[in-house]
Design an enzyme around this catalytic site. Structure first.
Site, PDB file in Angstrom:
ATOM      1  CG  HIS A 193     -20.782  10.332  10.459  1.00  0.00           C
ATOM      2  ND1 HIS A 193     -20.596   9.362   9.811  1.00  0.00           N
ATOM      3  CD2 HIS A 193     -19.404  11.228  11.059  1.00  0.00           C
ATOM      4  CE1 HIS A 193     -18.964   9.586   8.567  1.00  0.00           C
ATOM      5  NE2 HIS A 193     -18.454  10.968   9.851  1.00  0.00           N
TER       6      HIS A 193
ATOM      7  N   GLY B 265     -15.736   6.980  14.904  1.00  0.00           N
ATOM      8  CA  GLY B 265     -15.221   6.841  13.518  1.00  0.00           C
ATOM      9  C   GLY B 265     -14.641   8.534  14.033  1.00  0.00           C
ATOM     10  CG  HIS B 266     -15.833  12.674  13.072  1.00  0.00           C
ATOM     11  ND1 HIS B 266     -15.890  13.320  13.096  1.00  0.00           N
ATOM     12  CD2 HIS B 266     -16.373  13.122  11.044  1.00  0.00           C
ATOM     13  CE1 HIS B 266     -15.657  15.017  13.076  1.00  0.00           C
ATOM     14  NE2 HIS B 266     -15.270  14.185  11.363  1.00  0.00           N
TER      15      HIS B 266
ATOM     16  CG  HIS C 120     -10.610  13.321   9.073  1.00  0.00           C
ATOM     17  ND1 HIS C 120     -10.943  14.562   9.890  1.00  0.00           N
ATOM     18  CD2 HIS C 120     -11.020  13.472   7.306  1.00  0.00           C
ATOM     19  CE1 HIS C 120     -12.407  14.950   8.927  1.00  0.00           C
ATOM     20  NE2 HIS C 120     -12.240  14.677   7.740  1.00  0.00           N
TER      21      HIS C 120
ATOM     22  CD  GLU D 251     -12.226  16.133   4.372  1.00  0.00           C
ATOM     23  OE1 GLU D 251     -12.861  17.403   3.991  1.00  0.00           O
ATOM     24  OE2 GLU D 251     -12.529  15.905   5.577  1.00  0.00           O
TER      25      GLU D 251
ATOM     26  CD  GLU E  91     -13.067  19.728   7.300  1.00  0.00           C
ATOM     27  OE1 GLU E  91     -13.837  19.138   7.630  1.00  0.00           O
ATOM     28  OE2 GLU E  91     -12.111  18.689   6.261  1.00  0.00           O
TER      29      GLU E  91
ATOM     30  CB  CYS F   2     -13.867  21.503  10.171  1.00  0.00           C
ATOM     31  SG  CYS F   2     -15.909  21.988   9.715  1.00  0.00           S
TER      32      CYS F   2
ATOM     33  CB  CYS G 100     -18.746  20.281   8.068  1.00  0.00           C
ATOM     34  SG  CYS G 100     -17.532  19.305   7.269  1.00  0.00           S
ATOM     35  CB  CYS G 101     -16.965  23.876   6.689  1.00  0.00           C
ATOM     36  SG  CYS G 101     -15.499  23.049   6.470  1.00  0.00           S
TER      37      CYS G 101
END
Length: 691
Positions: A169, A218-219, A284, A336, A352, A354, A427-428
């Protein structure tokens, strides 16, 4: 963003000298293309709304301070302090915990535009100084390694970037830093956070690119962040690197394309195919929707038609086969992620929070590309339902996932039954903290002499049309009332087109696909438009009523939208919802909750002919329109070992408001009639029977 498997250059001094002129007067680069429509900046829209403004005030007074406090209490801030000292041990769980500070800074920056606060501004300055001190001389900023490079976080790998594809990340952190930096610069005019971000971005651009290191992050989100930095500075390397990251997807040879496992075939990371070949929303959900947002950005700015065609196809797949009636996305808790087409279970729906935030970003970009109201229709559905359900009315309790059914049974699978104040992976909450105060930037958009009114939120905006100043003011009580009023006041009489979105739900369209439909779509929905009290004819363009005229000071436009209670039916291929209906009034989807329905919600039926009464209840849940109807309810008589139905009052509340009065049953989808009875033996009873 959660656990990836189970859940969730030049010297600094020389760089500052070179960058200072561009920062003082941001360049206006000559771009080969751009979004044909431009959003009206959040800095030019002042809200005065009964529905949204209290939420934004709560976000400012409660959510953002609580988020900063929790970042302090959970050692997220301490990580930056230790990184600055180059000593200590990483004190939180995940290497992406840095982003909770960045996202909260972003939200606080937007918030300062709404509610100037010297104390908050000073706190942010001090926190940004800690971020700056944690940055390494070449621009690298990642506390999970910098604190103790010899013993970095397990996910970080022994060297920079080596685990970026799967776990580290590093670029995800960078993306949120860039987004926060641009928001802070635009809101305050200060360059402190922007300077940090640009120094990091220059490092990233020097490391990644053709002939250099290659990776599909990756994200995703660094791509969106780089585009924002490009817009501020005009530096082409930022746009080129964003595009480079997108084009690295589907290039990794280490995946097994034949495996159905999303981690083995790469689809979990949207890395199974080149982006221009992707046609379906997969993997995801948060990562995916950040990717699709970036694809829209790069397609707009480069004119890449293959990328545009791909993101169009993916959107059609999501809206046509993978979107919950509340606007939620990501059906599968394991990873997710998006499930298969029409895989939309209610009790285990992940949705989610997010992902709702990311879906807003994506649909806004799709509108800016195409100018079609259907994208704002989806954005509105997300905003009023699956997004604000993620935060309690208190502003400091949150849902990570957003189920559509909660049943009181130990044998009944479900996700979170109640909100929590914070999460190990938080994160949310911090994503909501940054989205809410940015909302003014979603209300209006402009293309030359076309002015789009997209969201119905009371307030005032100041525009420039053909070099003439124009003020547009909205005054209404949406979403409770469909009587909308717009006052148009140009400085001098000015010709332009005011485009009013006529929501799909008001035109008899539950969703711009066949995934959901209204059970009783009327032939002629009651939509009326008047200008200065007189009915007007108007042309329709892409879901908008186009009012073309020479506008004069204090011209008044009145738009009347029907606010009937509608029953919603799902496509028959959505197995969980066969024979069931959902309830919608205006943009709001409703649910039944235990508190209002004799302690249960799973026993209520809504036959096709059910008539509902809508009544505003100012004392309920900070003020809501409540729906009531008399319906059959299934009754179990344990004494006589019998099942029957009895008439009772069903009370429904907006879905966003559930779980603010304690945990208990809730449902969005109601059986229209009894077709079968499942006899489920509770685990405790099974154990008792075995004795």
């Amino acid at each position: 963003m959660t656990l990836p498997l189970s859940h969730c250059c030049r010297s600094a001094a020389l760089w500052l000298v070179a960058a200072a002129p561009a920062l003082a007067q941001p360049a206006k680069p000559a771009r080969p293309a751009d979004y044909p429509i431009q959003a009206v900046s959040f800095t030019r829209v002042k809200l005065a709304d009964n529905f949204w403004l209290p939420r934004l005030k709560t976000n400012t007074e409660v959510t953002i301070p609580a988020s900063f406090q929790r970042c302090e209490a959970t050692n997220r801030v301490k990580n930056f302090e230790m990184a600055a000292a180059r000593t200590g041990k990483f004190a939180t769980i995940f290497p992406f915990d840095d982003t909770d500070i960045y996202k909260t800074l972003e939200g606080a920056a937007y918030s300062l535009q709404l509610y100037p606060d010297e104390k908050l501004d000073q706190y942010m300055d001090a926190l940004i100084a800690k971020v700056a001190a944690a940055q390494e001389p070449d621009g690298y900023l990642y506390t999970a390694r910098t604190i103790d490079p010899a013993h970095p976080h397990d996910w970080a790998g022994p060297e920079r970037w080596v685990k970026e594809r799967e776990l580290s990340h590093e670029l995800y952190n960078a993306g949120h830093l860039y987004e926060a930096a641009v928001a802070h610069y635009e809101a305050t005019g200060k360059k402190t956070l922007l300077t940090i971000a640009l120094k990091n971005a220059d490092l990233v651009c020097s490391v990644f690119g053709p002939g250099k290191r290659a990776v599909a992050p990756g994200h995703e989100i660094v791509e969106m962040g780089l585009v924002k930095l490009y817009r501020v500075t005009g530096k082409p390397e930022y746009l080129r690197t964003a595009r480079f990251f997108l084009e690295q997807r589907g290039q990794h040879s280490g995946y097994d394309a034949k495996s159905p496992d999303p981690w083995r075939n790469g689809s979990y990371w949207q890395d199974h195919q080149p982006v221009v070949a992707q046609k379906e929303a997969v993997g995801h959900a948060v990562r995916a929707e950040y990717l699709y947002s970036a694809m829209a950005d790069v397609a707009a700015l480069t004119g890449d038609q293959r990328m545009l065609a791909a993101v169009d196809s993916i959107w059609q797949n999501m809206v046509g086969k993978k979107l919950y009636v509340t606007g939620g996305t990501g059906a599968v808790p394991g990873g997710e992620r998006f499930g298969g087409n029409y895989e939309l279970p209610n009790a285990t729906a992940y949705n989610e929070t997010c992902a709702a935030v990311a879906n807003v970003y994506w649909n806004q970009r799709m509108f800016l590309l195409h100018g079609e109201a259907k994208y704002i229709d989806v954005l509105e559905k997300v905003l009023y339902n699956g997004l604000i359900s993620g935060v309690g009315l208190d502003g400091k309790s949150f849902f990570y996932s957003n189920a559509l059914q909660i049943k009181n049974s130990a044998s009944f699978p479900q996700t979170e039954p109640q909100r929590a104040g914070w999460f190990d992976c938080s994160c949310c909450p911090t994503n909501l903290a940054r989205l809410f105060p940015a909302l003014p930037g979603y209300v209006y958009a402009q293309r030359g002499r076309d002015v789009y009114a997209n969201l119905f939120i009371s307030g005032t905006t100041d525009l420039t049309v053909d070099k003439q100043a124009v003020r547009v003011t909205q005054q209404h009580n949406y979403p409770w009332d469909g009587q909308l009023k717009f006052t148009v006041s140009p400085a001098t009489a000015t010709e332009f087109n005011l485009l009013l979105r006529l929501p799909g739900w008001a035109r008899g369209e539950a969703l711009p696909s066949d995934l959901y439909r209204f059970a009783d779509a009327p032939a002629a929905p009651a939509i009326g438009i008047r200008v200065n009290g007189q009915p007007v004819r108007y042309a329709m363009r892409n879901g908008y009523a186009v009012l073309a005229r020479k506008w004069r000071k204090n011209d008044v436009v009145e738009l009347v939208l029907p606010m009937d209670v509608r029953q919603v039916l799902a496509n028959p291929r959505v197995v969980d919802n066969q024979g069931k209906v959902a309830l919608q009034r205006g943009p709001l989807v409703y649910c039944a909750e235990w508190k209002d329905n004799n302690g249960k919600a799973s026993n209520l039926l809504v036959p096709a002919a059910t008539a509902f009464t809508a009544r505003y209840q100012p004392a309920e849940l900070n003020g809501i329109v409540q729906l009531t109807a008399t319906v059959p309810a299934v009754q179990v008589d344990a004494g006589s070992n019998s099942i029957s139905t009895a008439r009772q009052t069903l009370t429904a509340i907006p879905y966003y408001a559930w779980a603010n009065r304690g945990p208990g049953e809730m449902t969005v989808w109601f059986p229209a009639r009894i077709l079968d009875v499942d006899l489920v033996t509770r685990p405790a009873l099974q154990a008792e029977q075995k004795k």
